[in-house]
Design an enzyme around this catalytic site. Structure first.
Site, PDB file in Angstrom:
ATOM      1  N   VAL A 149     -88.017  34.001  -1.018  1.00  7.45           N
ATOM      2  CA  VAL A 149     -87.279  33.898  -0.214  1.00  7.45           C
ATOM      3  C   VAL A 149     -88.318  34.386   1.346  1.00  7.45           C
ATOM      4  O   VAL A 149     -89.527  34.406   1.275  1.00  7.45           O
ATOM      5  CB  VAL A 149     -86.209  35.066  -0.728  1.00  7.45           C
ATOM      6  N   GLU A 150     -87.954  34.217   2.397  1.00  6.72           N
ATOM      7  CA  GLU A 150     -88.877  34.202   3.408  1.00  6.72           C
ATOM      8  C   GLU A 150     -89.532  33.636   3.244  1.00  6.72           C
ATOM      9  O   GLU A 150     -90.815  34.453   4.408  1.00  6.72           O
ATOM     10  CB  GLU A 150     -88.439  35.430   4.214  1.00  6.72           C
TER      11      GLU A 150
END
Ligand SMILES: Cc1cc2nc3c(=O)[nH]c(=O)nc-3n(C[C@H](O)[C@H](O)[C@H](O)COP(=O)(O)OP(=O)(O)OC[C@H]3O[C@@H](n4cnc5c(N)ncnc54)[C@H](O)[C@@H]3O)c2cc1C
Length: 822
Positions: free
Chosen positions: A500-501
């Site tokens: 994620v991110e």
């Protein structure tokens, strides 16, 4: 005498380059040396004259700007314009986002360590401490990770209620809007503590406080939006999620196919100008429970209703869940950590223009907003969650390695296990320092784009390594799932953090160096702007100025790199502390090497460097390790240089330096132009590749530090929740550890007696009674040993289930997944 003259000129040039003296100073110095030798020595007049003429020619070209621009800078500029990488608007926004702090000094090759050491070291406020010791501690007590993950697939209502009541979702919302208005450090401390206990709770609290509606509204929202949403978000009356990713747009997030068409439509009974949204998002955290959905989409105005261009660009809007056309999908199941996560789709969802984050003024600026907010959010969320998980693994693994015995010894005493423990301790030290320094940068007002990418990537990678080591040390105990297993689920879930991110491969190989090279370089961004100037005359003037600064900088870094390599960093100016000076020297050396290698890579590969991810990834690794080492040294200094922590610092430091050498060696060995690669190798490694991995003896010292309670172990793992209850498996480990250690001499006496054949009983309880009766141990010792062995039996126990409990029910592929495939 002629050769003395040449050597003097060379030495002066090297000194000037090393000290980055101005060009004019070098010119005057060289002229003075020539004049001195001509007048006061017997050097041949012809030789001095020839050298003098050559030097005068060079001095004029270099110092007389009209000549320099005409004959050097102008042809170079023409070439440079052809080499200049084409940057899309979105790439430019990403490169220009954020601020440059300490990483800029590391990248530029000559860090002033006093600047690092003088940087503030923020601490938590009293209110923040009270929150962490109060509601956060109480929340941790309430969490039952096994039940939440396995039985409920989420948090129970009372936990949700507690989170809302205590404003866990409003940590970043200013107090005037009803939030807690916490510092980044406090935000970090909360996430660290919760995540170490329960990943579901960690993710649930992390998202509303990270990249999402609240953060976007605080920075870009209109006053009406702030007044309406922020108090509701702070109290948890609205639960937010943010949808950027879709099936076709993952890492390449700017390619989102989702649209928002400006048009007229009916809203609350009236005809208004608004947006017709069509979107298909997936992987959206908190979407299944969200009441307000943040969306990124490309905005178009085909009818010219806003009076500007048709393709307005990426924009952001907040859309209530119950808006007609919005479909909140079912739950995804992310790696056995069932926090709320799922798809969100919308067909012809009509919202008024007020739904745009920041109103119409911010239409088309969505990408910039996301990138700016990300440069802060990435510095906190995942590094903090990773640090929490890592600290818990270090604490529990150290205790387990002392308590669990095989071959009549604690497993932590075996050299093979020691290797894993040493890595684990050093990674914990480094990651915690990295996460703290990056959060502190946010508190000092930075938007640390490059450090936040470093922190996100390396903290999560470190979590992956620590988790694997912890699992290995626990053997089967880590593998059998159940309430007694405190490691297995976070080991499974770590790829979520990695992905994620901005997934780590992309972050490591593109972002860290790509952003770093342009953001941190003292000249490149200026050269690029000058080359793109429409006013060609001014462009040339500016370019010339930066180009000559750049040439001096590159030569300086080449000289510094070589001389620092030859002197083992001895020529570097560093804080003069007996224990740590050698660390600062080494870092200065590798900083110069990075600066030089980066310049050569950019000069030789130009725009192609963007696609040479194996080269840029390795250069990014050097920058990352320099940053991590800086964070460790800062931590060591700020904690009062505790001598007992020195072995961990030393291990982590040598490991980092070895990684830097490996990365730079990878750059020079694989440089596309072999001749330049060889030259780089000579300058960067004039004495060869001399760094070594941390030694076994040091590793032994580090590993032992995890095996018993001490101030060092406490400092290494502080800030996590350690229940004072034997009912909790981690609490039990900590309660048992000192008693197991205290019982070790008694255990040894029994073993000795067994070895001598003094004890006949086979069963351990009877053996204890026999040992007591034969005065090998006292009655009190026998009693304590019984209690300790009962604790150990519970610690090494694993769970068992009826098969019905493990059957999850029939899996049905969701309709939506099928339609996605179609
Ligand atoms: C559990 C979970 C929660 C999430 N929560 C949210 C959320 O709340 N909101 C939201 O909008 N998104 C969310 N995401 C999406 C997340 O940000 C993306 O998964 C991520 O950006 C990667 O996209 P992808 O999975 O499609 O991988 P892909 O883009 O398909 O990438 C696959 C691999 O290729 C690599 N790669 C791709 N391009 C390059 C390149 N140019 N150079 C080098 N490597 C490259 C990537 O690093 C990755 O390793 C979530 C994802 C997960 C799994």
């Amino acid at each position: 005498m002629f050769w003395i003259l040449i050597l003097t000129l060379l030495a002066l040039s090297l000194f000037a380059a090393f000290r980055a003296l101005p060009l004019l100073t070098w010119t005057l110095g060289m002229a003075a040396v020539l004049v001195f030798f001509a007048i006061f020595t017997k050097v041949s007049a012809t030789a001095v004259t020839v050298l003098g003429v050559l030097f005068a020619g060079l001095a004029v070209v270099l110092n007389y700007k009209p000549v320099r621009r005409r004959w050097v800078s102008a042809p170079f500029l023409a070439m440079y314009r052809k080499m200049l990488p084409t940057l899309s608007a979105t790439e430019r926004i990403a490169l220009e986002a954020g601020t440059v702090g300490w990483e800029g000094e590391l990248f530029a090759g000559n860090p002033n360590w006093d600047n690092l050491l003088e940087q503030p070291w923020p601490e938590l406020s009293e209110a923040e401490k009270a929150f962490i010791d109060g509601p956060v501690e109480a929340l941790c007590e309430m969490l039952d990770p096994w039940k939440n993950a396995h039985e409920l697939a989420g948090l129970p209502p009372e936990v949700w209620q507690f989170l809302k009541e205590h404003k866990f979702f409003g940590m970043i919302i200013p107090v005037e809007y009803g939030g807690l208005g916490f510092s980044a450090l406090a935000h970090r401390a909360v996430l660290q503590k919760i995540s170490a206990v329960c990943a579901i709770a960690g993710s649930t609290v992390a998202v509303p406080n990270s990249l999402g509606p609240a953060e976007l509204l605080v920075h870009y929202g209109t006053q009406e939006q702030k007044d309406h949403f922020l108090p509701r978000l702070a109290k948890g009356e609205d639960i937010p999620c943010f949808g950027l990713t879709g099936p076709t747009a993952g890492s390449d997030a700017t390619s989102i196919p989702d649209t928002g068409i400006v048009c007229k439509g009916k809203y609350e009974g009236k005809e208004v100008v608004g947006l017709r949204l069509n979107f298909d998002k997936r992987y959206i955290t908190l979407a299944p429970v969200a009441t307000i959905v943040g969306l990124a989409f490309r905005m178009y105005d085909p009818e010219g209703l806003l009076g500007g261009k048709t393709d307005i660009g990426i924009s952001l809007a907040l859309v209530p869940r119950d808006t007609p056309g919005m479909e909140i999908g079912k739950h995804h199941f992310p790696l056995n950590v069932p926090f709320p996560n799922g798809p969100v789709r919308g067909k012809n969802v009509f919202v008024p223009l007020d739904a745009l984050v920041g109103g119409v003024d911010q239409a088309g600026h969505g990408w910039r907003m996301l990138i700016e907010v990300l440069s802060v959010g990435r510095a906190i969320t995942l590094p903090s969650c990773s640090t929490g998980g890592i600290k818990l693994a270090a604490l529990a693994t150290g205790a387990y390695a002392r308590i669990r015995k095989q071959f009549n010894l604690p497993i932590g005493r075996f050299e093979g296990v020691e290797e894993a423990l040493a890595r684990l301790a050093a990674n914990t030290y480094a990651t915690s320092a990295l996460s703290r320094m990056t959060a502190s940068a946010v508190d000092m007002g930075d938007k640390p784009a490059v450090p936040s990418a470093i922190a996100k990537c390396h903290a999560t990678e470190s979590a992956r390594k620590v988790s694997s080591d912890a699992m290995d040390v626990h053997g089967g105990k880590g593998i059998i799932m159940g309430p007694r297993n405190y490691l297995g689920r976070s080991w499974q879930g770590i790829p979520i953090w990695i992905t994620v991110e901005g997934a780590n491969i992309l972050t490591r190989s593109m972002m860290i160096f790509g952003q770093g090279a342009i953001r941190c370089h003292p000249y490149v961004l200026n050269e690029m702007s000058a080359a793109r100037m429409e006013d060609r005359v001014r462009g040339l003037e500016e370019f010339d100025r930066h180009l000559f600064g750049h040439i001096g900088y590159t030569i300086g870094n080449a000289v510094r790199s070589m001389l620092l390599g030859l002197s083992f960093g001895g020529f570097a100016t560093v804080p003069s502390d007996r224990k740590t000076a050698r660390y600062y020297r080494k870092l200065t050396r590798y900083s110069a090497a990075l600066a030089f290698a980066s310049d050569v890579a950019m000069l030789v590969l130009g725009g192609k460097l963007k696609y040479k991810e194996k080269i840029s990834g390795r250069l990014g690794d050097v920058l990352s390790q320099l940053y991590i080492c800086s964070a460790m040294l800062k931590r060591f200094e700020m904690q009062g240089r505790p001598a007992a922590d020195q072995p961990i610092l030393a291990w982590a430091f040598h490991d980092a330096i070895y990684k830097m050498q490996t990365a730079l060696a990878g750059v020079v060995d694989n440089f596309p132009n072999k001749a330049i690669g060889s030259l780089l190798s000579i300058i960067i490694f004039p004495l060869g590749r001399i760094e070594r991995q941390p030694g076994d003896r040091l590793g032994h010292k580090v590993a032992q530090l995890l095996l018993s309670p001490s101030e060092t172990r406490r400092r290494l793992t502080n800030g996590i929740f350690v229940p004072q209850s034997a009912a909790n498996p981690v609490g039990l480990l900590e309660l048992a550890l000192p008693r197991v250690i205290a019982a070790e001499p008694v255990e040894r006496r029994i073993l000795k007696a067994l070895g001598k054949g003094e004890l006949d009983q086979m069963n351990w309880r009877r053996q204890l009674a026999e040992a007591q009766s034969k005065s090998i141990i006292s009655a009190a010792e026998a009693k304590e040993l019984k209690a300790v062995r009962a604790m150990v039996a519970e610690i090494i126990a694993v769970d068992e289930f009826d098969i019905e409990v493990l059957r999850m029910g029939k899996s049905k592929r969701s309709k939506t997944a099928k339609s996605e495939a179609a």
